[in-house]
Scaffold this active site. Structure first.
Site, PDB file in Angstrom:
ATOM      1  N   GLY A  80      39.220  27.591  39.772  1.00 51.19           N
ATOM      2  CA  GLY A  80      38.667  28.495  40.773  1.00 51.19           C
ATOM      3  C   GLY A  80      38.262  29.817  40.162  1.00 51.19           C
ATOM      4  O   GLY A  80      38.499  30.094  38.988  1.00 51.19           O
ATOM      5  N   GLY A  98      36.186  37.582  42.574  1.00 53.64           N
ATOM      6  CA  GLY A  98      35.747  38.852  42.032  1.00 53.64           C
ATOM      7  C   GLY A  98      36.657  39.388  40.955  1.00 53.64           C
ATOM      8  O   GLY A  98      36.237  40.152  40.087  1.00 53.64           O
ATOM      9  N   TYR A  99      37.905  38.968  40.979  1.00 54.85           N
ATOM     10  CA  TYR A  99      38.888  39.434  40.000  1.00 54.85           C
ATOM     11  C   TYR A  99      38.748  38.693  38.671  1.00 54.85           C
ATOM     12  O   TYR A  99      39.130  39.198  37.620  1.00 54.85           O
ATOM     13  CB  TYR A  99      40.306  39.187  40.540  1.00 54.85           C
ATOM     14  CG  TYR A  99      40.474  37.772  41.011  1.00 54.85           C
ATOM     15  CD1 TYR A  99      40.246  37.451  42.348  1.00 54.85           C
ATOM     16  CD2 TYR A  99      40.784  36.746  40.136  1.00 54.85           C
ATOM     17  CE1 TYR A  99      40.335  36.156  42.791  1.00 54.85           C
ATOM     18  CE2 TYR A  99      40.863  35.445  40.559  1.00 54.85           C
ATOM     19  CZ  TYR A  99      40.653  35.159  41.897  1.00 54.85           C
ATOM     20  OH  TYR A  99      40.732  33.873  42.325  1.00 54.85           O
ATOM     21  N   GLY A 100      38.252  37.430  38.690  1.00 52.99           N
ATOM     22  CA  GLY A 100      38.190  36.638  37.476  1.00 52.99           C
ATOM     23  C   GLY A 100      38.386  35.160  37.754  1.00 52.99           C
ATOM     24  O   GLY A 100      37.931  34.654  38.775  1.00 52.99           O
ATOM     25  N   VAL A 131      40.797  31.359  37.808  1.00 51.62           N
ATOM     26  CA  VAL A 131      42.101  30.754  38.076  1.00 51.62           C
ATOM     27  C   VAL A 131      42.193  29.457  37.280  1.00 51.62           C
ATOM     28  O   VAL A 131      41.257  28.653  37.280  1.00 51.62           O
ATOM     29  CB  VAL A 131      42.305  30.462  39.575  1.00 51.62           C
ATOM     30  CG1 VAL A 131      43.679  29.842  39.813  1.00 51.62           C
ATOM     31  CG2 VAL A 131      42.175  31.735  40.391  1.00 51.62           C
ATOM     32  N   LYS A 181      46.106  33.326  37.588  1.00 51.10           N
ATOM     33  CA  LYS A 181      44.950  34.148  37.940  1.00 51.10           C
ATOM     34  C   LYS A 181      44.724  35.123  36.792  1.00 51.10           C
ATOM     35  O   LYS A 181      45.555  35.983  36.518  1.00 51.10           O
ATOM     36  CB  LYS A 181      45.193  34.902  39.244  1.00 51.10           C
ATOM     37  CG  LYS A 181      44.013  35.801  39.630  1.00 51.10           C
ATOM     38  CD  LYS A 181      44.330  36.687  40.828  1.00 51.10           C
ATOM     39  CE  LYS A 181      44.340  35.915  42.102  1.00 51.10           C
ATOM     40  NZ  LYS A 181      44.442  36.801  43.285  1.00 51.10           N
ATOM     41  N   ASP A 229      42.456  39.669  54.059  1.00 50.42           N
ATOM     42  CA  ASP A 229      41.463  38.658  53.676  1.00 50.42           C
ATOM     43  C   ASP A 229      41.918  37.282  54.146  1.00 50.42           C
ATOM     44  O   ASP A 229      41.934  36.301  53.385  1.00 50.42           O
ATOM     45  CB  ASP A 229      41.252  38.667  52.162  1.00 50.42           C
ATOM     46  CG  ASP A 229      39.950  37.965  51.750  1.00 50.42           C
ATOM     47  OD1 ASP A 229      39.091  37.759  52.627  1.00 50.42           O
ATOM     48  OD2 ASP A 229      39.811  37.635  50.567  1.00 50.42           O
TER      49      ASP A 229
END
Length: 906
Positions: A602, A605-607, A609, A623, A719
């Site tokens: 996966g 926006g953070y990076g 998985v 993550k 979220d």
């Protein structure tokens, strides 16, 4: 120096420098624990470097496991799916291997051959087996698999062999329909072996296509009905067709005459009508068997013009008229069995009388006074039947002390009564040796003993295969011998059709015969090396220890500096997170196979998985924050802040974290079944019925209510969406992804913000307009999730919002429950699911425009529990906590050391 110290240091040094990749070694260790009777040379800490029997490696990764006929017992653990480079898994002829085939086996994305012939596996074949896109051989012959043949097998575009015969599979033969795949998509497959199951329904006409390359179609001994589809005549490459032992009806399709390459055609024991079909175009047909089929009328004289016909069996039908073979142009004809028909006259030449065995017992022609003895009598086998082909003892002619591989070979019988065993044995032995030589297998000779008949009329022969060049076989050769025997078609003459082989355990592998000598030699070498190099080794290990100690101190300092700017605890020490630990970068790299593409599951926006596995065998999700990403860094800190304080069965669990070498990573428990969004969209292959949807809604609501009402300070998720609700192996919901979460200082305060964050379609319109965030924003997002559960739709499709569509439809029709176009068809619309109307009502309350008009998450939990009660379901069946646990904290939700007051940030 103390010998024990030297031994310890040597073992430690060997473990540091093992050749096998860490995760692969962990999985192999699990296999060794799960199975009994593993090869004796499975010792030490290095399957690749130690050359474990049956294990092949490339670049320190396990790529082949071939342990056929080892006598293994136990089950196949699901963690085998983490051998990410595995290409071949062959555990055939280990009858002690049982249990279900783990669903996680579909994660072996590089698997080319899956061979589990002759084991004792049961239960369904994993539905997503078709995701193994590189699979060339799926050989599950002779187990106890049940359920239907998965449609997804049709996705295996590289498949050469599909062998599911001799199981207990039921249902229809799957073919493609719309977006669903099926066996008709397998245009490159050579073998459809589906015999001896419980398949039912008709043979679909869609199953066969003109662009197929099939050689064998074996559907014998099932419960199939209907007629043989004429589309079978489109498959020009066929060589063997076996449909016997079903309840097929109607006439035999005339276009079978187009199959010019077919050598074996067996349609016996069905319920056909009509005459013997015209087969004059089948120039290579050598064995035709249609007994007990209901055929009627006269035998076409052209049948005996087939140039390759050798054996014809049409007994127990209603065939009449004259049997005239005198005009036959075939020089290959050997046997005709027409007993129990209505044949009145028979004609043959003197040469045929000497060369062709004919049986007409039970026909009117044998009631005539002029009937001759030779075709009105069934000749019994003579004493020559007991003689072997070349020798009177089971041994290899070229090696007095060799260990043969043995088993039982099954064939559909030819004209056995008039054929002696010497001829039979020579035929089979010569054909087998020819196949072994063509496959370049080290086989010296083959012995086939006296054949017998089983209950269904199959020939059974014990077979002994002797090694060449050594006195034993290895595991790889045993596997290849089994493959040859299972695909064997006896040629010259070709009258037997594809065979089936059931191998026995082979106790003579090299590792089992000579391992003691190997271990003794290895021990001697180690002892000598220890005495000669002890001092040098001690210096080396001391240097390694000092270096590692220095690196640990540097890492501890880096962790300390990182946490210094996190607003967790106003101190200069790394917080002692409950149940979580700090990981080194090397540990995470190893657990993910250097962040391989195969383990990428996966992104956001953070990076990225990634999936990984710890040396303990625990599955994890990592993550990995994108380096230099401000958003990723903030999300990373927010998640540590939240997850270090929350412990609930409906909230994803934080295992640990890593910030080293400029990296920031969070490590969670691995939640196997992906997100709720994946299930609703069909990506995960998991179907959620109405009961499961309600249970998922209840679990997610409980997780959010816990965040809103029990944690101090309380937490707004910010979220909430179906993609952030994960499903574990029992389909229990876990709220995940806390990168945008915000703490609430107290229950009355509404947090001011300068930027709206969230996902379009789920964002609270009041929050978007006023920039004021409350826990009711999470309630709005949850309401959208409820509408997704009801409709199966995305919250935003083609510019249209799901909430607006439902609201508009309600205003227009005043009756949501007649709006079938808004409901998910997979729920089932013939009868309205219990509680559907109340679920929709609750969803619409949650998405009210004003936050003050929405319920709290605690109230949502109570309402869903009431819906489950009204539907006759137990809201506690898959989750222990009830709504009471949101009014007074249950000790079951937290470890004893994590009471509510200890979760405060102050």
């Amino acid at each position: 120096m103390c010998p024990k110290v030297l031994t310890f240091l040597l073992v430690a040094s060997f473990q540091i420098y093992t050749e096998t990749y860490g995760d692969d070694f962990t999985v192999m260790s699990m296999l060794m624990d799960a199975w009994k009777n593993t090869p004796r040379n499975w010792v030490g800490a290095d399957p690749c470097g130690g050359k474990w029997e049956g294990i092949s490696c490339y670049n320190s990764r396990v790529t082949w496991i071939t342990l056929a006929a080892e006598g293994l017992t136990g089950e196949l653990p699901g963690d085998i799916s983490y051998l990410s480079e595995l290409e071949v898994l062959d555990l055939s002829y280990n009858t002690g291997l049982s249990g279900t085939l783990p669903a996680s086996i579909v994660n072996l994305k590089k698997l080319k051959n899956l061979k589990l012939v002759g084991c004792s596996f049961y239960g369904p074949i994993p539905e997503l087996i078709g995701s193994l896109q590189l699979l060339e051989s799926l050989d599950l012959n002779s187990n106890r698999f049940t359920g239907q043949i998965p449609h997804s097998i049709g996705n295996l575009s590289k498949l050469f062999l599909l062998d599911l015969s001799y199981n207990q599979l039921d249902g229809a033969i799957p073919v493609s329909s719309g977006t669903t795949s099926g066996l008709n998509m397998l245009v490159n497959t050579k073998h459809f072996h589906l015999g001896r199951n419980r398949l039912s329904g008709t043979i679909p006409k869609e199953l066969f296509r003109s662009d197929m390359t099939l050689i064998h179609v074996l559907l014998h001994d099932n419960n199939l009905t209907g007629s043989i589809p004429s589309t079978l005549g489109l498959v020009q490459t066929l060589e063997a067709i076996r449909f016997e032992g079903n309840s097929l009806t109607g006439p035999v399709p005339p276009n079978l005459n187009n199959l010019t390459t077919v050598k074996t055609l067996i349609l016996s024991n069905n319920k056909f009508t009509g005459p013997v079909p015209n087969l004059t175009g089948m120039a290579y047909l050598s064995y035709l068997m249609m007994e007990n089929t209901g055929l009627e009328g006269q035998i076409p004289p052209t049948l005996f013009d087939l140039p390759s016909l050798q054996t014809l069996i049409l007994r127990n039908n209603q065939l009449n008229g004259t049997l005239d073979i005198a005009r036959s142009s075939s020089s290959q004809l050997e046997a005709i069995d027409m007993r129990n028909n209505l044949i009145s006259f028979y004609s043959e030449t003197p040469e045929q009388r000497n060369n062709v065995d004919v049986i007409l017992v039970g026909n009117p022609v044998c009631e005539r006074t002029e009937a001759t003895e030779h075709y009105c009598t069934v000749h019994q086998a003579n004493s020559s039947f007991l003689l072997p082909c070349t020798s009177d003892q089971i041994s290899s002619p070229n090696s007095k002390f060799s260990y043969p591989y043995t088993g039982v070979l099954f064939f559909r019988p030819p004209f056995l009564e008039s054929r002696n065993a010497t001829s039979y044995r020579c035929l089979v032995e010569e054909s087998l040796m020819h196949s072994f030589k063509n496959s370049r297998l080290p086989v010296d000779s083959v012995y086939v003993n006296c054949p017998t008949n089983d209950s269904l009329g199959y020939l059974e022969s014990n077979v002994s295969v002797f090694p060449s060049g050594q006195n034993h076989f290895n595991t790889t050769t045993i596997s290849e011998i089994g493959s040859v025997l299972n695909l064997q078609t006896i040629e010259n003459p070709d009258i037997f059709g594809p065979s089936h082989f059931k191998g026995a355990a082979y106790p003579y592998f090299d590792g089992k015969l000579t391992v003691s000598n190997k271990l003794w030699s290895t021990g001697s070498i180690i002892g000598a090396a220890a005495g000669g190099a002890s001092f040098l080794l001690l210096l080396l290990l001391a240097g390694v220890y000092a270096y590692r100690l220095k690196k640990r101190r540097e890492r501890a300092s880096e962790q300390k500096n990182h946490f210094a700017y996190l607003d967790l605890k106003k101190s200069d020490r790394v917080p002692q997170l409950k149940g979580a630990r700090c990981f080194f970068f090397d540990e995470i790299t190893k657990s993910t196979n250097n962040f391989s593409e195969a383990n990428h599951i996966g992104s956001g926006g953070y990076g990225m998985v990634y999936r990984g596995m710890l040396p303990t065998g625990q599955l994890i999700a990592i993550k990995r924050c994108r380096q230099g990403s401000v958003q990723g860094g903030l999300e990373f800190n927010a998640e540590i802040e939240v997850l270090s304080r929350v412990h609930h069965k409906n909230v994803v669990n934080l295992v640990g974290f890593c910030f080293e070498r400029g990296e920031q990573m969070l490590i969670y428990e691995f939640v196997r079944n992906g997100s709720l969004r994946d299930s609703l969209s069909g990506l995960s292959g998991i179907w959620l019925d109405w009961r499961r949807r309600l249970n998922v809604a209840l679990g997610a609501a409980r997780g959010l209510a816990y965040l809103h009402e029990l944690v101090k300070p309380r937490i707004i998720h910010r979220d909430v969406k179906s993609a952030n609700i994960l499903l574990d192996e029992s389909l229990n919901a876990k709220v995940a992804d806390f990168g945008l979460s915000k703490p609430m200082d107290n229950s009355e305060l509404i947090l001011a913000t300068t930027q709206v964050k969230g996902t379009r379609g789920y964002i609270d319109p009041e929050y978007q307009e006023t920039l004021l965030l409350t826990e009711k924003s999470d309630v709005y997002g949850f309401g959208v999730v409820l509408l997704e559960l009801v409709s199966g739709r995305k919250p935003l499709e083609r510019g249209k919002y799901l909430v607006a569509e439902v609201s508009s439809s309600l205003d227009r029709k005043k009756d949501l429950y007649s709006l079938h176009e808004l409901l998910d068809p997979s729920i089932g619309l013939d009868t309205k699911p219990e509680g559907l109307d109340k679920t929709v009502d609750l969803a619409m309350k949650c998405v009210q425009e004003k936050g003050s008009d929405r319920p709290t998450m605690g109230e949502v939990v109570k309402e869903i529990e009431n819906i489950l009660h009204l539907a006759g379901l137990n809201p506690n069946a898959e989750a222990e906590s009830t709504s009471a646990s949101f009014e007074e904290a249950s000790q079951d939700e937290f470890p004893p050391s994590l009471k509510e007051e200890e979760l405060s940030l102050s």
